[in-house]
Scaffold this active site. Structure first.
Site, short mmCIF file in Angstrom:
data_model
loop_
_atom_site.label_atom_id
_atom_site.label_comp_id
_atom_site.label_asym_id
_atom_site.label_seq_id
_atom_site.Cartn_x
_atom_site.Cartn_y
_atom_site.Cartn_z
N ARG A 136 47.29 0.86 19.45
CA ARG A 136 46.80 0.51 20.78
C ARG A 136 47.73 -0.38 21.57
O ARG A 136 47.36 -0.95 22.58
CB ARG A 136 45.40 -0.09 20.68
CG ARG A 136 44.45 0.88 20.05
CD ARG A 136 43.00 0.58 20.15
NE ARG A 136 42.33 1.60 19.34
CZ ARG A 136 42.18 1.51 18.02
NH1 ARG A 136 42.56 0.43 17.37
NH2 ARG A 136 41.64 2.50 17.35
N SER A 195 42.06 -2.71 10.12
CA SER A 195 41.21 -1.52 10.09
C SER A 195 40.95 -1.14 8.64
O SER A 195 41.70 -1.52 7.75
CB SER A 195 41.91 -0.35 10.79
OG SER A 195 42.29 -0.69 12.09
N GLU A 198 36.07 2.24 6.72
CA GLU A 198 35.64 3.44 6.01
C GLU A 198 36.22 3.47 4.60
O GLU A 198 36.08 4.43 3.87
CB GLU A 198 36.07 4.69 6.78
CG GLU A 198 35.10 5.05 7.89
CD GLU A 198 34.95 3.97 8.95
OE1 GLU A 198 35.97 3.54 9.51
OE2 GLU A 198 33.82 3.51 9.18
N ASN A 282 31.52 -1.99 11.30
CA ASN A 282 30.39 -1.59 10.45
C ASN A 282 30.53 -2.11 9.03
O ASN A 282 31.64 -2.27 8.52
CB ASN A 282 30.29 -0.07 10.42
CG ASN A 282 31.58 0.60 9.99
OD1 ASN A 282 32.54 0.62 10.74
ND2 ASN A 282 31.61 1.13 8.78
N ASP A 324 26.51 3.63 11.55
CA ASP A 324 27.92 3.38 11.84
C ASP A 324 28.14 2.98 13.28
O ASP A 324 29.07 3.45 13.94
CB ASP A 324 28.81 4.59 11.49
CG ASP A 324 30.29 4.29 11.74
OD1 ASP A 324 30.69 3.13 11.52
OD2 ASP A 324 31.02 5.20 12.16
N ARG A 351 28.85 -0.08 20.60
CA ARG A 351 28.70 1.30 20.13
C ARG A 351 27.23 1.69 20.07
O ARG A 351 26.88 2.84 20.27
CB ARG A 351 29.33 1.42 18.73
CG ARG A 351 30.83 1.30 18.69
CD ARG A 351 31.50 2.65 18.78
NE ARG A 351 31.58 3.30 17.48
CZ ARG A 351 32.60 3.21 16.63
NH1 ARG A 351 33.65 2.47 16.95
NH2 ARG A 351 32.60 3.83 15.50
#
Lengths: 599, 145
Positions: A136, A195, A198, A282, A324, A351
C-alpha cells in the site's frame, strides 16, 4: 488539514475549522509542515488525519469534464496495485506489489527514472500472502523513503539516491507473517503493522527509530498486559478502566498466541493529542466456536501515545467475531459537529457495516449506524455497552460448526475493505467507497500449523437479494450517521477516494474507470478507462503550478478473487438478475500509473 | 482412496481421453479418487472437499475453484492435470516466478487439513471441472438443507 496557498482556500479552511494541527514545536517539524502543503502528497494518507483531502481547486466541478490523461507509467508488475504515489518536491515515488520495487520519478523530466530499488526477496513469501501480493505504499520522512516489503522486512532508503540505509526484520514469513501496509512516520519513529490474520499470527503495532531502524517499542493486539502496552487502570474502554488481563481473560487457554488481530490498515495521528490511531483485525480462526470469549483486543480501535505506545483507550467493535469482519479499516480524524455539538471526532467505516463516530480524545462512542442499508447481522449497536446486537439467524456461532448461515450482510470483505474514504472540511462529509455484498458462511473445525492457513470457514458471496450492484460510492454524515447520497457501482468500489476543494470527489472502479463526481450530488463529471481495474488510491499534487491527479491501476487484491468468474452461486438463480458480470470481461492485469490534468 | 460412482467414473474416462489426445501424461488411473453426484447432491467426501477447499485454497484460487487474478482456475487446470500431478503440486507446492509472473503455490505436505483430505479436495474439484457440480455450496445426499 492541507494548507492552501490562496487566500480563498485559507478562509474556507478556517471558517469550517477542519482539523487543527498541534504545536509546531514537536520533533518532526518537517513532516508536519509538509503535510499541510497541498502541492505535495507527502504521506500515503494525504495528511496525518487520514483525510485524503486536497485543498487544490484548479480542477473543479466546472472544468472536470475537460480532464484528460497527460502521462502514464508502467510499473512492470502484473499483480494488484493498492496505495498510491508520494510527491515530494519534484520527485514522485511509485511502489509496486511483490517484488516491491520502488521508483523515484523526476517530474521535471517527464517522469524519467531517477532511481529504482529492487529488493531481493525469497518468493516463497508469496504463498503466505493472504489475498494477492499487494503493497500500500511507501512513507517519507527525514530524507528517507520507508518501504515495508512482503517478507516482513522494513527498509529505509535514501530518498535522493535509493541507496539502502538500514533494514529490520519485523516478522517471520515462515509463520505467515507478511507486510502489506504503508508505514507512517511521526517525529523520530516509523510505525509499522503486520499481516497474517489468516495464519494465526499474533498481531502487533511496532515503532522503529527512524535514525537506524532499532526497535522503539512493540505493542501486541492480544495477550498479556505488558506485551500489549496497556495499563489496567489508565487505559479505558467505554470510559472505564480496562482492568487487569483484559485480553487473556477473553480467550480460552493459550489461544491468544495464535489469536490474530493483525494491524495492516492505514494509521492516523493527532499531533495536538499526541495520539496515534489504528484498528486491529479479526481473531484467528474464522470458526468462532473454536475460540470462546470476546477475543480482546481483536476488532478494536486503539488510541496510543505516539511516543511511548501506551494505549489511552480501546473500543472493540465486533466482540467474538463470527464473520471475519476484520477491523483494520482507517480512522479518519476530523473536527465536526456530532449531534449538534462540535467534536474532536474519529470516524471509522468498519468492515462490519457500521460507521462509527467516537470522541478521539476519550474514546467515547457517539454514533454507530449502518452505512449500507443491506447490513443485517446486527440490529444496532447498544450505545451504553458498545456491543452490537447480533441477529440470531445470522450468528455463525449460534448456528454452530458445520452449519451454513445464509444471507449474512455484509460479506467477509466488509461493507468496506481497506480502501480509504475521504473527508472534505468544506462540506463536513465523508466520501466512502463501499462493497454491497452478502454471504453464506459455514465454520468448521481446523488445526493450527505455523505458516499454514488457519481459516476454518468457507463462504460464498453475492449481492443482496434482488439487487444487481456489488458496490456503492456514498457521501456520509458522520455527525448524524446518515447517507447523504449514494452512487451505485456494478462492482465493489476498491479504490481510495480523494475529496478536493474543487468540489469534486475522485475514485476508481474495478472495471478500470477513474471517476470524478460532484461533491454535492454525486453526479458524474468525468470518467476515463485506465488500462486495468483500479484498487489504488487517488492522489493530487501540483507541478510547475498546475494541478494533477494520479492513480495506480492494476486489478487484484481480495477484489481479484472475483476476477475470473464473478462472485456467487449460480444455483440460486441470482445470475438471472445480471449480477455476475465477470470482471475478467472488463479488465486484465497490469500496473500502470496514470496522471490526469487540464490543458 | 475411495472409488464409487460409475457415473462419475465415466466422466473421468471422458476427461482422460481428452488428456490423451492432448498428449498429457495424466491419463485416468484406475484407483483415482472420484466423486458422487446424485440429482445435484454430493457424497460426504465431496462435500468435505468443498469445505477443505474453502479452508486452504479459496483465498487464492477463488470461490468454487473458479480462479482469481493471481491463481489459476482449477476447474480448467484439472482438465489437464492427472490426479498424481495434482497431489504432487498440493504436497510440494510450486513456483512460477519470472519477470512477468509471481505465482507461488505453497507446499501443503505437512498441513493436516489438506493432506488428510487430499482425495476429498481432488474429488470436489474434479466434479467442478467435469461440470457435474455447479458453483456454490453443494448439498449433501440425504440432507434436507
Amino acid at each position: 488539514m492541507k494548507l492552501k496557498r490562496t487566500l480563498l482556500g485559507c478562509t474556507m479552511m478556517l471558517s469550517v475549522a477542519a482539523f487543527a494541527l498541534g504545536s509546531p514545536a514537536s520533533a518532526n517539524d518537517e513532516l508536519q509542515k509538509l503535510q499541510g502543503d497541498a502541492n505535495q502528497w507527502v504521506m500515503p494518507t494525504g495528511n496525518y488525519a487520514n483525510q485524503r483531502y486536497s485543498a487544490l481547486d484548479q480542477i473543479n466541478a466546472t472544468n472536470a469534464s475537460k480532464l484528460h490523461p497527460v502521462w502514464s507509467f508502467s510499473t512492470g508488475v502484473l499483480r494488484g496495485h493498492e496505495g498510491g504515489p508520494l510527491v515530494i518536491g519534484n520527485t514522485m515515488y511509485v511502489h509496486t506489489p511483490f517484488p516491491n520495487n520502488v521508483f523515484a520519478l523526476d517530474l521535471n523530466d517527464n517522469g524519467k527514472i531517477i532511481w529504482k530499488y529492487e529488493p531481493r526477496q525469497d518468493p516463497s513469501v508469496i504463498a503466505v500472502m493472504c489475498c494477492d501480493t499487494v503493497n500500500r505504499g511507501v512513507a517519507y520522512g527525514d530524507g528517507k523513503i520507508i518501504l515495508n516489503q512482503a517478507d516482513a522486512t522494513t527498509v529505509a532508503l535514501d530518498a535522493k539516491t535509493g541507496k539502502e540505509l538500514w533494514h529490520v526484520k519485523n516478522g517471520d514469513p515462515a509463520k505467515g507473517e507478511t507486510m502489506t501496509m504503508a508505514p507512517m512516520i511521526v517525529k523520530d519513529k516509523v510505525y509499522v503493522g503486520i499481516s497474517g490474520g489468516e495464519f494465526g499470527t499474533q498481531g502487533r503495532f511496532t515503532a522503529y527509530n527512524m535514525k537506524d531502524g532499532s526497535l522503539a517499542w512493540n505493542a501486541y493486539s492480544v495477550g498479556p498486559d505488558e506485551g500489549m502496552l496497556v495499563d489496567p487502570v489508565k487505559t479505558t474502554n467505554m470510559g472505564k478502566p480496562i482492568g487487569k488481563d483484559s485480553s487473556i481473560s477473553t480467550w480460552q487457554g493459550d489461544q491468544w498466541k495464535t489469536g490474530g488481530g493483525s494491524t495492516w490498515g492505514w494509521y492516523s495521528y493527532d499531533p495536538a493529542l499526541n495520539l496515534v490511531y489504528y484498528g486491529t483485525g479479526n481473531p484467528s480462526t474464522w470458526n468462532p466456536t473454536q475460540r470462546p470469549g470476546d477475543n480482546k483486543w481483536s476488532m478494536t480501535i486503539f488510541a496510543r501515545d505516539a511516543d511511548t505506545g501506551m494505549a489511552k483507550w480501546v473500543y472493540q467493535m465486533t466482540p467474538h467475531d463470527e464473520w471475519d469482519y476484520d477491523g483494520i479499516n482507517e480512522m479518519i480524524l476530523a473536527d465536526i459537529p456530532v449531534k449538534g455539538k462540535q467534536t474532536k471526532a474519529l470516524v471509522h467505516f468498519d468492515r462490519n457495516g457500521f460507521g462509527y463516530t467516537l470522541n478521539r480524545e476519550t474514546g467515547e462512542l457517539l454514533v454507530a449506524e449502518k452505512y449500507d442499508p443491506a447490513v443485517n447481522w446486527a440490529t444496532h449497536v447498544d450505545m451504553q455497552t458498545g456491543r452490537p446486537q447480533v441477529v440470531a439467524q445470522y450468528s455463525t456461532q449460534q448456528n454452530g460448526e458445520d452449519k451454513n448461515s445464509r444471507n449474512v450482510c455484509p460479506a467477509a470483505l466488509g461493507s468496506k475493505d481497506q480502501q480509504p474514504a475521504a473527508f472534505s472540511p468544506k462540506t463536513g462529509l465523508f466520501y466512502v467507497p463501499t462493497n454491497h455484498v452478502c454471504m453464506d458462511y459455514e465454520p468448521f473445525k481446523v488445526s493450527y500449523t505455523a505458516g499454514q492457513p488457519y481459516v476454518g470457514a468457507t463462504l460464498s458471496m453475492y449481492p443482496p437479494k434482488g439487487e444487481t450492484n456489488l458496490g456503492n460510492f456514498i457521501a456520509w454524515d458522520a455527525g448524524q450517521g446518515k447517507i447523504v447520497w449514494s452512487d451505485p457501482e456494478p462492482f465493489s468500489v476498491w479504490s481510495g477516494a480523494l475529496a478536493t476543494a474543487g468540489d469534486i470527489v475522485f475514485y476508481g472502479t474495478l472495471d478500470g474507470y477513474l471517476k470524478a463526481v460532484d461533491i454535492k450530488s454525486g453526479k458524474e463529471l468525468y470518467k476515463y478507462k485506465t488500462p486495468s481495474g483500479i484498487i489504488g488510491n487517488v492522489t493530487s499534487y501540483t507541478h510547475n503550478g498546475k494541478q494533477f491527479i494520479a492513480v495506480l491501476s492494476g486489478v487484484g487484491g481480495w477484489a481479484g478473487i472475483g476476477m475470473a468468474a464473478g462472485l456467487g452461486n449460480d444455483t440460486d438463480g441470482l445470475g438471472a438478475v445480471g449480477a455476475y458480470k465477470q470482471l475478467s470481461n472488463y479488465t486484465q492485469l497490469g500496473g500502470v500509473m496514470t496522471v490526469f490534468g487540464l490543458d | 482412496m475411495r472409488n464409487t460412482s460409475l457415473l462419475a467414473f465415466s466422466g473421468l474416462v471422458g476427461a482422460g481421453l481428452l488428456l490423451a489426445i492432448a498428449g498429457s501424461p495424466g491419463a485416468k488411473a484406475e484407483n483415482d479418487p472420484v466423486y458422487e453426484v446424485q440429482a445435484g447432491r454430493v457424497d460426504q467426501h465431496t462435500f468435505n472437499g468443498y469445505r477443505r477447499y474453502g479452508e486452504s485454497c479459496l483465498r487464492c484460487h477463488g470461490p468454487d475453484g473458479a480462479g482469481s487474478s493471481y491463481a489459476p482456475n482449477l476447474t480448467e487446470s484439472l482438465k489437464h492435470l492427472s490426479y498424481d500431478d495434482v497431489v504432487n503440486v498440493i504436497t510440494n507446492g510450486r513456483q512460477n516466478v519470472t519477470k512477468s509472473q509471481n505465482n507461488v503455490m505453497p507446499a501443503f505436505g505437512t498441513t493436516e487439513d489438506v493432506i488428510l483430505y487430499m482425495d476429498d479436495i481432488y474429488g470436489y474439484l474434479k466434479a467442478r471441472s467435469d461440470d457435474k457440480l455447479p458453483r456454490g455450496r453443494p448439498k449433501r445426499i440425504g440432507d434436507d438443507s
